[in-house]
Design an enzyme around this catalytic site. Structure first.
Site, PDB file in Angstrom:
ATOM      1  N   ASP A  26     -22.781  24.694 -16.892  1.00 40.15           N
ATOM      2  CA  ASP A  26     -22.718  25.296 -18.231  1.00 40.15           C
ATOM      3  C   ASP A  26     -22.623  26.816 -18.132  1.00 40.15           C
ATOM      4  OD1 ASP A  26     -22.643  25.305 -20.982  1.00 40.15           O
ATOM      5  OD2 ASP A  26     -24.788  24.948 -21.240  1.00 40.15           O
ATOM      6  N   ASN A  74     -17.841  16.709 -25.929  1.00 37.28           N
ATOM      7  CA  ASN A  74     -16.968  17.881 -25.823  1.00 37.28           C
ATOM      8  C   ASN A  74     -15.657  17.726 -26.600  1.00 37.28           C
ATOM      9  OD1 ASN A  74     -18.105  18.687 -22.457  1.00 37.28           O
ATOM     10  ND2 ASN A  74     -18.638  19.706 -24.369  1.00 37.28           N
TER      11      ASN A  74
HETATM   12  C1  IPE Z   1     -22.791  20.125 -21.286  1.00 41.05           C
HETATM   13  O1  IPE Z   1     -22.482  21.409 -21.697  1.00 41.05           O
HETATM   14  C2  IPE Z   1     -21.539  19.405 -20.891  1.00 41.05           C
HETATM   15  C3  IPE Z   1     -20.888  19.887 -19.685  1.00 41.05           C
HETATM   16  C4  IPE Z   1     -21.327  20.817 -18.882  1.00 41.05           C
HETATM   17  C5  IPE Z   1     -19.658  19.217 -19.346  1.00 41.05           C
HETATM   18  P1  IPE Z   1     -22.284  21.758 -23.246  1.00 41.05           P
HETATM   19  O2  IPE Z   1     -22.064  23.216 -23.323  1.00 41.05           O
HETATM   20  O3  IPE Z   1     -21.235  20.892 -23.833  1.00 41.05           O
HETATM   21  O4  IPE Z   1     -23.705  21.332 -23.859  1.00 41.05           O
HETATM   22  P2  IPE Z   1     -24.403  21.731 -25.234  1.00 41.05           P
HETATM   23  O5  IPE Z   1     -23.404  21.495 -26.317  1.00 41.05           O
HETATM   24  O6  IPE Z   1     -24.758  23.182 -25.131  1.00 41.05           O
HETATM   25  O7  IPE Z   1     -25.601  20.847 -25.305  1.00 41.05           O
HETATM   26  C1  IPE Z   2     -19.359  24.517 -19.574  1.00 42.33           C
HETATM   27  O1  IPE Z   2     -19.209  25.772 -20.110  1.00 42.33           O
HETATM   28  C2  IPE Z   2     -18.037  23.828 -19.425  1.00 42.33           C
HETATM   29  C3  IPE Z   2     -17.872  22.629 -20.256  1.00 42.33           C
HETATM   30  C4  IPE Z   2     -18.712  22.179 -21.148  1.00 42.33           C
HETATM   31  C5  IPE Z   2     -16.651  21.903 -20.071  1.00 42.33           C
HETATM   32  P1  IPE Z   2     -19.190  26.000 -21.677  1.00 42.33           P
HETATM   33  O2  IPE Z   2     -17.775  25.964 -22.154  1.00 42.33           O
HETATM   34  O3  IPE Z   2     -20.090  25.062 -22.375  1.00 42.33           O
HETATM   35  O4  IPE Z   2     -19.731  27.478 -21.767  1.00 42.33           O
HETATM   36  P2  IPE Z   2     -20.701  28.094 -22.859  1.00 42.33           P
HETATM   37  O5  IPE Z   2     -21.877  27.196 -22.986  1.00 42.33           O
HETATM   38  O6  IPE Z   2     -19.895  28.153 -24.129  1.00 42.33           O
HETATM   39  O7  IPE Z   2     -21.036  29.445 -22.344  1.00 42.33           O
HETATM   40 MG    MG Z   3     -22.026  25.149 -22.949  1.00 43.51          MG
END
Ligand code: IPE
Ligand code: IPE
Ligand code: MG
Length: 241
Positions: A26, A74
């Site tokens: 994340d 997602n």
């Molecule tokens: C969790 O990250 C999913 C992945 C890393 C693929 P998210 O960024 O989607 O999670 P939330 O929405 O903050 O819980």
């Molecule tokens: C994790 O990074 C990647 C996926 C969930 C695919 P994020 O895209 O959630 O990054 P933040 O949480 O917005 O910083």
């Molecule tokens: Mg995220």
């Protein structure tokens, strides 16, 4: 001059290496934002981090690494971002599969990736097939994965096949997508968030949880080694003393 008994000079027990590590990768978006870059740049840097961390996991002797790349939630992101993530998955397979195959890695996927575009499903299936006969560490990528969906699907299959009294913990365990992976020892989440976001909920029952502030694109081999060292300092009791 007397020699010390062997037990007195034996080196201390080697640090415990987790057999199975899962990572909630994340913070890509925040990494990009901090650099005034589009979110895509963060995801792209995140793919480089995947390469470095999978190499480090092999060097550390971790048997299985499960990476959360796309959750079943997602899909709620803008279509453009979802497409960017799919594009990077294609790129990762095209660019990294040769190395994984050569390094004896077994590539697996957990999650309902068949909901992806047909060409991507084909690419993923071919990648899995290409490494299926390998005998080394497992790299499992979670694609369109959600733990609650995984458990509901397992429950449906078991209910169709077994009497209620036969639906045991072991029976459920044997229906999970992680059934042939070692037990989950360590779950890491980057970016300072403290939640599991529907990842490996059953498997995490007795995993050690580690939350680090590092944003995923900055997480590297050294960060993984630090996480493994932290794991080695944990005392696991499983309810006992
Ligand atoms: C969790 O990250 C999913 C992945 C890393 C693929 P998210 O960024 O989607 O999670 P939330 O929405 O903050 O819980
Ligand atoms: C994790 O990074 C990647 C996926 C969930 C695919 P994020 O895209 O959630 O990054 P933040 O949480 O917005 O910083
Ligand atoms: Mg995220």
């Amino acid at each position: 001059m007397s020699t010390a008994p062997l037990s007195a000079v034996a080196s201390p027990a080697p640090p415990a290496i987790p057999r199975h590590v899962a990572i909630i990768m994340d913070g890509n978006g925040r990494w990009a934002k901090a650099r005034h870059l589009p979110r895509f740049a963060g995801h792209k840097a995140g793919v480089d981090a995947v390469r470095h961390v999978t190499r480090a996991a092999r060097a550390l002797g971790i048997e299985a690494l499960t990476l959360y790349a796309f959750s079943s939630e997602n899909w709620r992101r803008p279509e453009e971002e979802v497409n960017d993530l799919m594009g990077l998955l294609r790129l990762f397979i095209r660019r990294d599969l040769d190395e994984l195959a050569r390094e004896n890695v077994r590539l697996r996927v957990i999650g309902d990736y068949r909901r992806f575009a047909p060409d991507l499903v084909e690419l993923v299936d071919a990648a899995i097939a290409r490494t299926a006969a390998n005998t080394g560490p497992i790299l499992a990528i979670a694609l369109n994965y959600g733990a609650q969906a995984e458990l509901a699907a397992a429950a449906r299959r078991l209910a169709a096949r077994l009497a209620p009294e036969d639906i045991t913990e072991a029976a459920i365990e044997a229906e999970l997508e992680t059934r042939d992976l070692p037990p989950l020892d360590l779950m890491i989440r980057t970016s300072g968030e403290h939640r599991l976001s529907n990842f490996l909920l059953w498997q995490a029952a007795y995993a050690e949880l580690l939350f680090v502030d590092t944003l995923w694109p900055d997480f590297d081999g050294e960060a993984l080694a630090d996480a493994v060292a932290a794991f080695g300092r944990r005392q696991r009791r499983y309810g006992g003393l």
